[in-house]
Design a protein around this motif. Structure first.
Motif, PDB file in Angstrom:
ATOM      1  N   ARG A  49       0.954  -1.153   0.132  1.00 52.42           N
ATOM      2  CA  ARG A  49       0.014   0.068  -0.024  1.00 52.42           C
ATOM      3  C   ARG A  49       0.765   1.259   0.096  1.00 52.42           C
ATOM      4  N   LEU A  50       1.969   1.255   0.632  1.00 50.33           N
ATOM      5  CA  LEU A  50       3.154   2.241   0.426  1.00 50.33           C
ATOM      6  C   LEU A  50       3.455   2.920  -0.770  1.00 50.33           C
ATOM      7  N   HIS A  51       3.411   1.808  -1.761  1.00 50.56           N
ATOM      8  CA  HIS A  51       3.656   2.138  -3.237  1.00 50.56           C
ATOM      9  C   HIS A  51       2.478   2.519  -4.290  1.00 50.56           C
ATOM     10  N   ALA A  52       1.226   2.081  -3.624  1.00 52.99           N
ATOM     11  CA  ALA A  52      -0.140   2.053  -4.285  1.00 52.99           C
ATOM     12  C   ALA A  52      -0.494   3.610  -4.449  1.00 52.99           C
ATOM     13  N   ALA A  53      -1.065   3.905  -5.595  1.00 57.98           N
ATOM     14  CA  ALA A  53      -1.996   4.949  -6.096  1.00 57.98           C
ATOM     15  C   ALA A  53      -3.366   4.670  -5.312  1.00 57.98           C
ATOM     16  N   ASP A  54      -4.334   5.783  -5.549  1.00 54.17           N
ATOM     17  CA  ASP A  54      -5.562   5.727  -5.085  1.00 54.17           C
ATOM     18  C   ASP A  54      -6.404   4.295  -5.159  1.00 54.17           C
ATOM     19  N   GLY A  55      -6.631   3.956  -6.260  1.00 50.54           N
ATOM     20  CA  GLY A  55      -7.520   3.017  -6.447  1.00 50.54           C
ATOM     21  C   GLY A  55      -7.011   1.640  -6.031  1.00 50.54           C
TER      22      GLY A  55
END
Length: 190
Positions: A49-55
């Motif tokens: 999640r630290l590397h993920a964008a919104d969706g």
């Protein structure tokens, strides 16, 4: 509601822990190892999640919540006694599996078909999602093994099976919709 006033209890100092039904078992029991692996997976999802964008971050947050549901399900073994409890144990349900399937189908819709196996890697997010995929597979193998000796909710096993597929497709999405997937070249270093 969960209330944790004290973090350490000393009740596990001799190598035992309590299951959701109060039964004490060895910390190395297959059931504890199974739900412990889903907890490990949840931690890896947190890193992703630290590397993920919104969706993608929102989808990973849903998965983290589901993994807590899965842990609650797996730590309560008495499947046939659910109706005798004041509060029935939390169980994974078919709708959670169906949601993963719908998300896989939506993500996979824009991807080119694979013509080679891919190596775990590419972007930081894709690499972390591949770690999640492999830990999900291990959790699934443990759940399947546990089901040979004790009752296990079949929806929990199905969820883990779909979840590893979800991570695979999500990793391709994280690699610019598969454009930067790292392809396996058989025998390349002979």
């Amino acid at each position: 509601m969960v209330v944790l006033n004290k973090i350490y209890t000393r009740t596990g100092d001799k190598g035992e822990t309590a299951l959701g039904n109060g039964t004490r078992v060895a910390k190395h029991s297959l059931r504890v190892t199974t739900y412990g692996t889903s907890d490990e997976l949840n931690s890896f999802v947190g890193v992703a999640r630290l590397h993920a964008a919104d969706g993608m971050a929102e989808a990973l947050a849903r998965i983290q919540n589901d993994l807590f549901d899965l842990g609650a399900d797996m730590c309560t073994p008495d499947m046939d006694k659910d109706s005798t409890r004041e509060y029935p144990p939390l169980r994974m349900v078919a709708e959670q599996v169906a949601r993963l399937e719908a998300e896989i189908d939506a993500m996979n819709g824009d991807l080119e078909p694979l013509r080679s196996f891919i190596l775990p890697g590419g972007s930081a997010l894709a690499a972390q999602l591949h770690v999640c995929r492999t830990v999900a597979r291990r959790a699934e193998r443990l759940a399947v093994e546990l089901a040979t000796v004790e009752p296990v909710n079949p929806d929990a096993v199905r969820y883990l099976n779909r979840l590893s597929d979800w991570f695979f497709v999500a990793a391709r999405i994280a690699n610019d919709n598969g454009k930067t997937d790292v392809l396996w070249v058989p025998g390349a270093n002979r």
